[in-house]
Each structure stands twice: as structure tokens, then as C-alpha cells.
Enzyme design. Sequence first.
Site, PDB file in Angstrom:
ATOM      1  N   HIS A 115       0.799  -1.229   0.000  1.00 53.40           N
ATOM      2  CA  HIS A 115       0.000   0.000   0.000  1.00 53.40           C
ATOM      3  C   HIS A 115       0.828   1.273   0.000  1.00 53.40           C
ATOM      4  CE1 HIS A 115       1.061  -0.060   4.248  1.00 53.40           C
ATOM      5  NE2 HIS A 115       0.710   1.206   4.307  1.00 53.40           N
TER       6      HIS A 115
HETATM    7  C1  UD1 Z   1      -1.796   6.025   5.535  1.00 54.83           C
HETATM    8  C2  UD1 Z   1      -0.447   6.541   6.027  1.00 54.83           C
HETATM    9  C3  UD1 Z   1       0.591   5.447   5.904  1.00 54.83           C
HETATM   10  C4  UD1 Z   1       0.142   4.182   6.608  1.00 54.83           C
HETATM   11  C5  UD1 Z   1      -1.241   3.777   6.140  1.00 54.83           C
HETATM   12  C6  UD1 Z   1      -1.729   2.625   6.976  1.00 54.83           C
HETATM   13  C7  UD1 Z   1       0.072   8.934   5.670  1.00 54.83           C
HETATM   14  C8  UD1 Z   1       0.828   9.897   4.823  1.00 54.83           C
HETATM   15  N1  UD1 Z   1       0.013   7.668   5.205  1.00 54.83           N
HETATM   16  O1  UD1 Z   1      -1.647   5.702   4.158  1.00 54.83           O
HETATM   17  O2  UD1 Z   1       1.805   5.888   6.504  1.00 54.83           O
HETATM   18  O3  UD1 Z   1       1.068   3.169   6.344  1.00 54.83           O
HETATM   19  O4  UD1 Z   1      -2.152   4.864   6.281  1.00 54.83           O
HETATM   20  O5  UD1 Z   1      -2.711   1.877   6.332  1.00 54.83           O
HETATM   21  O6  UD1 Z   1      -0.443   9.301   6.687  1.00 54.83           O
HETATM   22  N2  UD1 Z   1      -9.097   5.018   1.778  1.00 54.83           N
HETATM   23  C9  UD1 Z   1     -10.323   4.445   1.899  1.00 54.83           C
HETATM   24  N3  UD1 Z   1     -10.804   4.190   3.148  1.00 54.83           N
HETATM   25  C10 UD1 Z   1     -10.107   4.489   4.260  1.00 54.83           C
HETATM   26  C11 UD1 Z   1      -8.869   5.089   4.127  1.00 54.83           C
HETATM   27  C12 UD1 Z   1      -8.356   5.336   2.881  1.00 54.83           C
HETATM   28  O7  UD1 Z   1     -10.998   4.149   0.918  1.00 54.83           O
HETATM   29  O8  UD1 Z   1     -10.598   4.225   5.360  1.00 54.83           O
HETATM   30  C13 UD1 Z   1      -8.535   5.256   0.422  1.00 54.83           C
HETATM   31  C14 UD1 Z   1      -8.885   6.589  -0.176  1.00 54.83           C
HETATM   32  O9  UD1 Z   1      -8.990   6.417  -1.553  1.00 54.83           O
HETATM   33  C15 UD1 Z   1      -7.628   7.404   0.140  1.00 54.83           C
HETATM   34  C16 UD1 Z   1      -6.526   6.383   0.047  1.00 54.83           C
HETATM   35  O10 UD1 Z   1      -7.107   5.181   0.505  1.00 54.83           O
HETATM   36  O11 UD1 Z   1      -7.445   8.471  -0.755  1.00 54.83           O
HETATM   37  C17 UD1 Z   1      -5.297   6.711   0.863  1.00 54.83           C
HETATM   38  O12 UD1 Z   1      -5.621   6.974   2.226  1.00 54.83           O
HETATM   39  P1  UD1 Z   1      -4.636   7.866   3.142  1.00 54.83           P
HETATM   40  O13 UD1 Z   1      -5.107   7.865   4.542  1.00 54.83           O
HETATM   41  O14 UD1 Z   1      -4.396   9.179   2.498  1.00 54.83           O
HETATM   42  O15 UD1 Z   1      -3.253   7.141   3.020  1.00 54.83           O
HETATM   43  P2  UD1 Z   1      -2.911   5.602   3.210  1.00 54.83           P
HETATM   44  O16 UD1 Z   1      -2.395   5.098   1.919  1.00 54.83           O
HETATM   45  O17 UD1 Z   1      -4.035   4.912   3.879  1.00 54.83           O
HETATM   46  N1  UDP Z   2      -3.580  -5.458   8.977  1.00 57.36           N
HETATM   47  C1  UDP Z   2      -4.868  -5.975   9.123  1.00 57.36           C
HETATM   48  N2  UDP Z   2      -5.530  -6.438   8.021  1.00 57.36           N
HETATM   49  C2  UDP Z   2      -4.967  -6.434   6.784  1.00 57.36           C
HETATM   50  C3  UDP Z   2      -3.660  -5.898   6.629  1.00 57.36           C
HETATM   51  C4  UDP Z   2      -2.997  -5.410   7.741  1.00 57.36           C
HETATM   52  O1  UDP Z   2      -5.395  -6.014  10.236  1.00 57.36           O
HETATM   53  O2  UDP Z   2      -5.607  -6.884   5.825  1.00 57.36           O
HETATM   54  C5  UDP Z   2      -2.874  -4.922  10.159  1.00 57.36           C
HETATM   55  C6  UDP Z   2      -1.586  -5.633  10.475  1.00 57.36           C
HETATM   56  O3  UDP Z   2      -1.811  -6.670  11.399  1.00 57.36           O
HETATM   57  C7  UDP Z   2      -0.700  -4.539  11.059  1.00 57.36           C
HETATM   58  C8  UDP Z   2      -1.274  -3.263  10.475  1.00 57.36           C
HETATM   59  O4  UDP Z   2      -2.509  -3.598   9.882  1.00 57.36           O
HETATM   60  O5  UDP Z   2      -0.801  -4.459  12.475  1.00 57.36           O
HETATM   61  C9  UDP Z   2      -0.344  -2.686   9.459  1.00 57.36           C
HETATM   62  O6  UDP Z   2      -0.943  -1.602   8.864  1.00 57.36           O
HETATM   63  P1  UDP Z   2      -0.565  -1.073   7.430  1.00 57.36           P
HETATM   64  O7  UDP Z   2       0.133  -2.120   6.665  1.00 57.36           O
HETATM   65  O8  UDP Z   2      -1.817  -0.513   6.850  1.00 57.36           O
HETATM   66  O9  UDP Z   2       0.367   0.189   7.731  1.00 57.36           O
HETATM   67  P2  UDP Z   2       1.901   0.388   8.123  1.00 57.36           P
HETATM   68  O10 UDP Z   2       2.239  -0.523   9.242  1.00 57.36           O
HETATM   69  O11 UDP Z   2       2.708   0.172   6.883  1.00 57.36           O
HETATM   70  O12 UDP Z   2       1.940   1.831   8.519  1.00 57.36           O
END
Ligand code: UD1
Ligand code: UDP
Length: 362
Positions: free
Chosen positions: A204
Site C-alpha cells: 500500500h
Molecule cells: C496512511 C499513512 C501510511 C500508513 C497507512 C496505513 C500517511 C501519509 N500515510 O496511508 O503511513 O502506512 O495509512 O494503512 O499518513 N481510503 C479508503 N478508506 C479508508 C482510508 C483510505 O478508501 O478508510 C482510500 C482513499 O482512496 C484514500 C486512500 O485510501 O485516498 C489513501 O488513504 P490515506 O489515509 O491518504 O493514506 P494511506 O495510503 O491509507
Molecule cells: N492489517 C490488518 N488487516 C490487513 C492488513 C494489515 O489487520 O488486511 C494490520 C496488520 O496486522 C498490522 C497493520 O494492519 O498491524 C499494518 O498496517 P498497514 O500495513 O496498513 O500500515 P503500516 O504498518 O505500513 O503503517
Amino acid sequence: MRVAIVLGTRPEIIKMSPLVRECAKRGTPYYILHTGQHYSHEMDRVFFEELALPEAHHHLDVGSGTHGAQTAKVLSGTEAVLSRDRPDIVMVQGDTNTVMAAALAAAKMGIRVGHVEAGLRSNDRTMPEEVNRVVADHISDQLYAPTEEARKNLAREGIDRGVFVTGNTIVDAVQENRKLAAARSHVLENLGLKARGFVLATAHRQENVDSPQKLNGILKALDSVGRETGLPVIFPAHPRTQARLKEFGLRPEAASVVNPFGFMDFLTMEASARLVLTDSGGVQEEACILGVPCVTMRENTERPETVSVGANVLAGTDPERILAASWSMLNRQGGWKNPFGDGRAAARILDHAEKGEDRFKG
Ligand code: UD1
Ligand code: UDP
């Protein structure tokens, strides 16, 4: 001491859950401020339900947006909550926009900031998370470094007061939930999988999945790992990744794309996988803790401890490199040392918060 626990995304909910539990256990007054950066059921509510967390006391509903817009909403929303409901310390966790903006709001208001998982560095400023880490670390009053390596990173930047090596709260969360997950989750039966008979993949990172070439490389890699090893590859895709797959018209041929799992199913999948392929920070840690080999689809990691103990290798996004790395890790049997602590990080964090010895205040 009254604590504000800020969270906004999936990993923050999971990694802050031990701190919530520890506050409740000690009778330390606290409230949860949810920024709403993540909001889809499978990225948010499912974790509150499974981890039996109390409802957020304040919710900002910031949702998705550009970095500037999202950060601005968290900054002004947090400031408004903190001015109405002023805590003694604001706890933030990790490296998201939520963390950087909430830390900044509190620091400007003269409220103590505690940074959980401080001191991680990929040394790659093209990652939005690296900018967030550096800013949050430099304005925090207490820095809870998960490992000695993280403490050293802070020392290199001149941050040595208010730094405490506590372990990572993910170990607390894994220990608290692993047995529960094994008892409750039926994910293996539901997907027709056998323990150690499949590969689990996640991706992601913005710099990976927002690039059609890199995302395509990752999909090709998942396909060839599946075909060559004969193991099913299960790919629970983050909403960002699902959106990009659609936008770029890409689909894996051999790997199965599924919706994100809740924590109970995901922990079970991780613990039972033969191999994990990921670009996630938390997943690299969990695989290492659970004794499952990991290939990280990035050129760098802010979790180098996983590589030095032999649990993880870096392979970038080139399909041939990922395939070669997968073969090299496939038959690793765990047995390495868990570098992330003993599962008592949350207790240490609250002890330090109570005691003081801050970098700037106190
Ligand atoms: C964010 C964090 C990243 C973290 C990740 C965990 C920042 C800059 N990035 O990335 O460090 O690893 O969360 O998962 O803070 N969206 C949905 N539903 C949701 C959330 C997001 O549909 O509940 C979609 C939307 O299209 C959105 C995109 O995901 O534009 C990205 O979401 P965003 O919170 O901006 O960044 P992440 O990639 O989730
Ligand atoms: N995780 C989850 N379901 C999934 C993928 C990840 O519950 O399908 C959990 C995982 O156990 C871990 C956390 O999400 O604790 C990691 O989050 P993510 O990969 O979104 O973000 P990052 O750690 O890279 O910031």
C-alpha cells in the site's frame, strides 16, 4: 496525569490499543481522539470491535485528501479539541499525517507530546512517512524508541533527552490477541488454506502503488511466486491499492485479491503463512515477531532489525528480484530473536509519562 491518545489509521488503532488498555488498568484518566484519517469499516471500526476499544471521545472526521489538506484538517481539528479538553500529555504513534499534525498542534499549545515508536528512519525523504517521523520526533517531549537502533537514530540528530527504549507496542498487541485470534478466526477454513501452505502479500505504500510500473512489478512478482512455488498467494488489498488497480486497469493472474482482513483474521493469516511479501512497516514487524519469513518489496526499511536477525530481506519491486528473494526465504524456519521487546512497552511508556524527565518541559 490525563492522557489524550490520538489515532487515525489502521496501524495506529492496533498499536495504541495496548496503551488504552494500560490506562484503563491503572485508572489513568484518558480520552481517545480519532482523526478519521481512516474511516472504511475494514480500516477502522473492525479494529475497535475486535480489540474491544471504547468509542473515540472526540472524532474529527478528516477523511481522505491531499497531504496538505488532510494535515491541515488534523492540525486545526486537534487544536480545537485540545483547547476545549486540555490533557496533560498527547500521545501519538508512528508516522502518519495524523501523527505529525496532532503532535504539531499540541506542541504549539505547550502540551506535552509523547511519540510512541520514535526514532525510526528509512533515510528516504521521498516517503511521506519519513517527513512525518522527523517532524514528530523533533517536536516531541518524550520519545519512546522501540529499539536501541531507534535510540541511536535520534542521538545522531541530537535528540538524547527524553528518549526511552520501551519496545514496540505491537509486541503487546500481538501477545494480547494471538490466542484470541486462533480461537475466533476461521479464515483458513473459509479460504481453504493449510498452515504453511500459502503466501500472504500486502502492498500500500504511496511510492509503490501510485506508480503503474511499480504496482505492475509487484503483481507480476505475486503471480510468479504463486506459479513457481505452487502456493496460493493471498493479497488483501488496502483501499488505496484497490483504487489504483482499478484506475490502472491492473489485475494479478495467479494471486487472489481480497478485501483487507480484520486483526483476528490477519494475525491468523500471518502466523500461518509460509512466507510474507509486503511493503508495510507493521507487517514486517509482525512477521518477525511471529517467526514467519518476510520479503519486503522496498529498497529500504525503517525496521532494519528485522533484516539483521535474518527474518526479512529487501527486494524492491522488480519481479525477478522478489522471486529470487522469495525462494531464498521460503524455507526459513523462524527461530530468530524478536528485536521489538517483551510485550510490556505500553506499561513502560506510561511509567515514563508519569515520571517526567522530558526533553523540553518539566
Ligand atoms: C496512511 C499513512 C501510511 C500508513 C497507512 C496505513 C500517511 C501519509 N500515510 O496511508 O503511513 O502506512 O495509512 O494503512 O499518513 N481510503 C479508503 N478508506 C479508508 C482510508 C483510505 O478508501 O478508510 C482510500 C482513499 O482512496 C484514500 C486512500 O485510501 O485516498 C489513501 O488513504 P490515506 O489515509 O491518504 O493514506 P494511506 O495510503 O491509507
Ligand atoms: N492489517 C490488518 N488487516 C490487513 C492488513 C494489515 O489487520 O488486511 C494490520 C496488520 O496486522 C498490522 C497493520 O494492519 O498491524 C499494518 O498496517 P498497514 O500495513 O496498513 O500500515 P503500516 O504498518 O505500513 O503503517
